[in-house]
Design an enzyme around this catalytic site. Structure first.
Site, PDB file in Angstrom:
ATOM      1  N   GLY A   1       2.764   1.857  10.870  1.00  0.00           N
ATOM      2  CA  GLY A   1       3.737   2.941  10.767  1.00  0.00           C
ATOM      3  C   GLY A   1       4.456   3.258  12.067  1.00  0.00           C
ATOM      4  O   GLY A   1       5.123   4.283  12.186  1.00  0.00           O
TER       5      GLY A   1
ATOM      6  N   GLU B   1      -6.612   4.471   8.052  1.00  0.00           N
ATOM      7  CA  GLU B   1      -6.351   5.898   7.812  1.00  0.00           C
ATOM      8  C   GLU B   1      -7.570   6.564   7.176  1.00  0.00           C
ATOM      9  O   GLU B   1      -7.844   7.732   7.429  1.00  0.00           O
ATOM     10  CB  GLU B   1      -5.091   6.058   6.945  1.00  0.00           C
ATOM     11  CG  GLU B   1      -3.840   5.771   7.762  1.00  0.00           C
ATOM     12  CD  GLU B   1      -2.693   5.162   6.970  1.00  0.00           C
ATOM     13  OE1 GLU B   1      -2.684   5.244   5.735  1.00  0.00           O
ATOM     14  OE2 GLU B   1      -1.789   4.589   7.630  1.00  0.00           O
TER      15      GLU B   1
ATOM     16  N   HIS C   1      -9.403   1.153   4.951  1.00  0.00           N
ATOM     17  CA  HIS C   1      -8.121   1.272   5.667  1.00  0.00           C
ATOM     18  C   HIS C   1      -8.308   2.177   6.879  1.00  0.00           C
ATOM     19  O   HIS C   1      -9.066   3.147   6.832  1.00  0.00           O
ATOM     20  CB  HIS C   1      -7.054   1.843   4.716  1.00  0.00           C
ATOM     21  CG  HIS C   1      -5.679   1.744   5.284  1.00  0.00           C
ATOM     22  ND1 HIS C   1      -5.213   2.634   6.228  1.00  0.00           N
ATOM     23  CD2 HIS C   1      -4.688   0.847   5.094  1.00  0.00           C
ATOM     24  CE1 HIS C   1      -3.975   2.276   6.576  1.00  0.00           C
ATOM     25  NE2 HIS C   1      -3.642   1.193   5.900  1.00  0.00           N
TER      26      HIS C   1
ATOM     27  N   SER D   1       3.649  -2.599  10.201  1.00  0.00           N
ATOM     28  CA  SER D   1       5.104  -2.688  10.384  1.00  0.00           C
ATOM     29  C   SER D   1       5.696  -4.030   9.945  1.00  0.00           C
ATOM     30  O   SER D   1       6.596  -4.556  10.608  1.00  0.00           O
ATOM     31  CB  SER D   1       5.478  -2.354  11.834  1.00  0.00           C
ATOM     32  OG  SER D   1       5.061  -1.036  12.146  1.00  0.00           O
TER      33      SER D   1
ATOM     34  N   ASN E   1       0.871  -1.179   0.000  1.00  0.00           N
ATOM     35  CA  ASN E   1       0.000   0.000   0.000  1.00  0.00           C
ATOM     36  C   ASN E   1       0.905   1.224   0.000  1.00  0.00           C
ATOM     37  O   ASN E   1       1.559   1.502   1.002  1.00  0.00           O
ATOM     38  CB  ASN E   1      -0.896  -0.049   1.251  1.00  0.00           C
ATOM     39  CG  ASN E   1      -1.730   1.208   1.409  1.00  0.00           C
ATOM     40  OD1 ASN E   1      -1.768   2.059   0.522  1.00  0.00           O
ATOM     41  ND2 ASN E   1      -2.404   1.321   2.555  1.00  0.00           N
ATOM     42  N   TRP E   2       0.915   1.922  -1.124  1.00  0.00           N
ATOM     43  CA  TRP E   2       1.845   3.049  -1.270  1.00  0.00           C
ATOM     44  C   TRP E   2       1.309   4.354  -0.679  1.00  0.00           C
ATOM     45  O   TRP E   2       1.981   5.382  -0.766  1.00  0.00           O
ATOM     46  CB  TRP E   2       2.260   3.216  -2.745  1.00  0.00           C
ATOM     47  CG  TRP E   2       3.245   2.176  -3.196  1.00  0.00           C
ATOM     48  CD1 TRP E   2       3.781   1.171  -2.428  1.00  0.00           C
ATOM     49  CD2 TRP E   2       3.836   2.035  -4.501  1.00  0.00           C
ATOM     50  NE1 TRP E   2       4.657   0.424  -3.172  1.00  0.00           N
ATOM     51  CE2 TRP E   2       4.714   0.926  -4.438  1.00  0.00           C
ATOM     52  CE3 TRP E   2       3.705   2.725  -5.704  1.00  0.00           C
ATOM     53  CZ2 TRP E   2       5.456   0.501  -5.550  1.00  0.00           C
ATOM     54  CZ3 TRP E   2       4.440   2.309  -6.813  1.00  0.00           C
ATOM     55  CH2 TRP E   2       5.305   1.210  -6.727  1.00  0.00           C
ATOM     56  N   LYS E   3       0.081   4.309  -0.163  1.00  0.00           N
ATOM     57  CA  LYS E   3      -0.495   5.481   0.521  1.00  0.00           C
ATOM     58  C   LYS E   3      -0.253   6.750  -0.302  1.00  0.00           C
ATOM     59  O   LYS E   3      -0.255   6.684  -1.531  1.00  0.00           O
ATOM     60  CB  LYS E   3       0.079   5.571   1.947  1.00  0.00           C
ATOM     61  CG  LYS E   3      -0.104   4.251   2.715  1.00  0.00           C
ATOM     62  CD  LYS E   3       0.169   4.347   4.190  1.00  0.00           C
ATOM     63  CE  LYS E   3      -0.045   2.981   4.836  1.00  0.00           C
ATOM     64  NZ  LYS E   3       0.091   3.002   6.279  1.00  0.00           N
TER      65      LYS E   3
ATOM     66  N   GLU F   1      -5.177  -5.191  10.398  1.00  0.00           N
ATOM     67  CA  GLU F   1      -4.143  -4.181  10.625  1.00  0.00           C
ATOM     68  C   GLU F   1      -4.414  -3.483  11.952  1.00  0.00           C
ATOM     69  O   GLU F   1      -5.202  -2.516  11.999  1.00  0.00           O
ATOM     70  CB  GLU F   1      -4.158  -3.155   9.491  1.00  0.00           C
ATOM     71  CG  GLU F   1      -3.891  -3.744   8.127  1.00  0.00           C
ATOM     72  CD  GLU F   1      -3.296  -2.713   7.162  1.00  0.00           C
ATOM     73  OE1 GLU F   1      -2.215  -2.989   6.634  1.00  0.00           O
ATOM     74  OE2 GLU F   1      -3.891  -1.641   6.976  1.00  0.00           O
TER      75      GLU F   1
HETATM   76  P1  13P Z   1       3.258   0.074   7.670  1.00  0.00           P
HETATM   77  O1  13P Z   1       3.765  -1.194   7.021  1.00  0.00           O
HETATM   78  O2  13P Z   1       4.006   1.295   7.224  1.00  0.00           O
HETATM   79  O3  13P Z   1       3.139  -0.080   9.150  1.00  0.00           O
HETATM   80  O4  13P Z   1       1.752   0.293   7.116  1.00  0.00           O
HETATM   81  C1  13P Z   1       0.842  -0.752   7.177  1.00  0.00           C
HETATM   82  C2  13P Z   1      -0.364  -0.371   6.408  1.00  0.00           C
HETATM   83  O5  13P Z   1      -1.087   0.529   6.777  1.00  0.00           O
HETATM   84  C3  13P Z   1      -0.640  -1.102   5.161  1.00  0.00           C
HETATM   85  O6  13P Z   1      -1.909  -0.814   4.681  1.00  0.00           O
END
Ligand code: 13P
Length: 252
Positions: A174, A98, A96, A214, A10-12, A168
């Protein structure tokens, strides 16, 4: 039933179009000999079509990070499932944390998006997970139960045959903190039995349940060794092709 592992990036909100294309091509080259594992990247909406074109015919599949549930119309700033399909997108990440935290996503809107995705033939990746406080208050299972039940309300096993769940834990995203092997094991077992209770034994055994939060080259092997973990949804460590390939090839 054997479930082909899925390692998804997931490149956000990272990478411009040219940066995304470059990383995707680098990754496709590194993945050319990968077998028995599905690899997916989800760039931003702005890059997704270019990235899809640049890795067409390779081992790298394409996902989007969101969609809107209406087919078309006066919905400024939104993207429909048809638009994603036309751009060669195969998977779509829905709900997600976020998006739940910063953009008002609810279990109800998640459910509409899952329906829209399944109707158009996009494979939905439903993200669920508890916050740190919810875990401390021992509400983890209650929260996950609600996110899954309400997020998939009104859908049947047939429509959900391509469903992927991604657990998640919000506190592990993160932060560098990964859930412990026991915590992941407990939750993934719980989720599989929940799918069986809500839908069917077949759906429960065919649905891939990914872990996210992570994931890095150093911990992926242990996580993938857990019985009910069928892949990973990776954020930060998927942005660098050389790092991501070390996650994808955890077994070699
Ligand atoms: P990280 O791997 O940066 O913790 O992010 C996980 C994530 O939100 C994947 O969708």
């Amino acid at each position: 039933m054997s479930r082909i592992p899925l390692i998804a990036g997931n490149w956000k909100m990272y990478k411009t179009g040219p940066e995304a294309v470059k990383t995707a091509i680098d990754l496709a080259n590194l993945c050319s000999k990968v077998q028995g594992i599905e690899v997916m990247i989800a760039p931003t909406f702005l890059s997704v079509q270019h990235v899809a074109e640049s890795v067409k015919g390779t081992n790298v599949k394409i996902g989007a990070q969101n969609l809107y549930f209406e087919k078309q119309g006066a919905f400024t700033g939104e993207i429909s499932g048809d638009m994603l399909k036309a751009a060669d997108v195969e998977y779509v990440i829905i709900g997600h944390s976020e998006r739940r935290q910063f953009f008002g996503e609810t279990d109800e809107s998640v459910c509409k998006k899952i329906k829209a995705a399944t109707q158009i033939g996009l494979k939905p990746i439903l993200c669920i997970g508890e916050s740190e406080t919810q875990r401390e208050e021992e509400k983890t299972f209650e929260i996950l139960d609600k996110q899954v039940s309400d997020g998939l309300k009104g859908l049947g096993s047939d429509e959900l045959k391509n469903l992927v769940l991604a657990y998640e834990p919000v506190w592990a995203i993160g932060t560098g903190k990964t859930a412990s092997i026991d915590q992941v094991d407990d939750v993934h077992q719980y989720l599989r039995s929940l799918l069986e209770k809500l839908f069917s034994k077949d759906l429960a055994s065919q649905t891939r349940i990914l872990y996210g939060g992570s994931v890095k080259p150093e911990n992926v092997k242990d996580l993938m060794g857990i019985k009910d973990v069928d892949g990973a949804l990776v954020g930060g460590a998927s942005l660098d092709a050389n790092k991501f390939i070390n996650i994808i090839t955890y077994n070699t």
